[in-house]
Write an enzyme that holds these catalytic residues in place. Sequence first.
Site: not given
Length: 213
Positions: A123-124, A148
């Site tokens: 889920n971006i 990240c």
Amino acid sequence: MKIDHNSTTSATNGGDTTICRTIEVAVFDRGDLSPPPVVASPPVVGDELNLIPPLNFAMVDNGIFRSGFPDSANFSFLQTLGLRSIICLCPEPYSEATMEFLKDGGIRLYKFGIEGYKEPFVNIPEDTIREALKVLLDTRNHPVLIHCKRGKHRTGCLVGCLRKLQKWCLSSIFDEYQRFAAAKARVSDQRFMELFDVSTLKHIPMSFSCSKR
């Protein structure tokens, strides 16, 4: 080297007169040949040994860098970049030492806590990527480091959306993404970059190197 004077040649000059000429023959004794001197390499400055970049570090554009999660081993290297800002795309907190490093260097931290997922449940959040892009496009935040956890998926998606703004073709965007993600490349990430709408960001000026339209 030794010179041998014993070799002679003779020739007859028309009549009976013989002309003798001594020829000096150079005889090389290999025992006299010494190897060329070894030129010592310049000494390595001690501080250079401590310049360790973070995982997956690379330059994206003038004033924009990408990597995995930095730690204390990378501080000396990061200092050489003259960073003004860091865009962190993961929710993991920084250590006290890292927060102190940012404070001492006057580096602003923009934290966008996107959770790490594994396919098929990726889920971006498009809105979060859009907000991160606004920070990234503001040259007042440059030089800036995007990171990240490992510098692959979330960082790759943000850089891919930047490339769309820079009018890269999709095949080039995917090639860059796959170069960092390698065997961990995700179809869902590439789909996200393909469908990401950059129209609402086109009004933001881009003055760095790849922004020609």
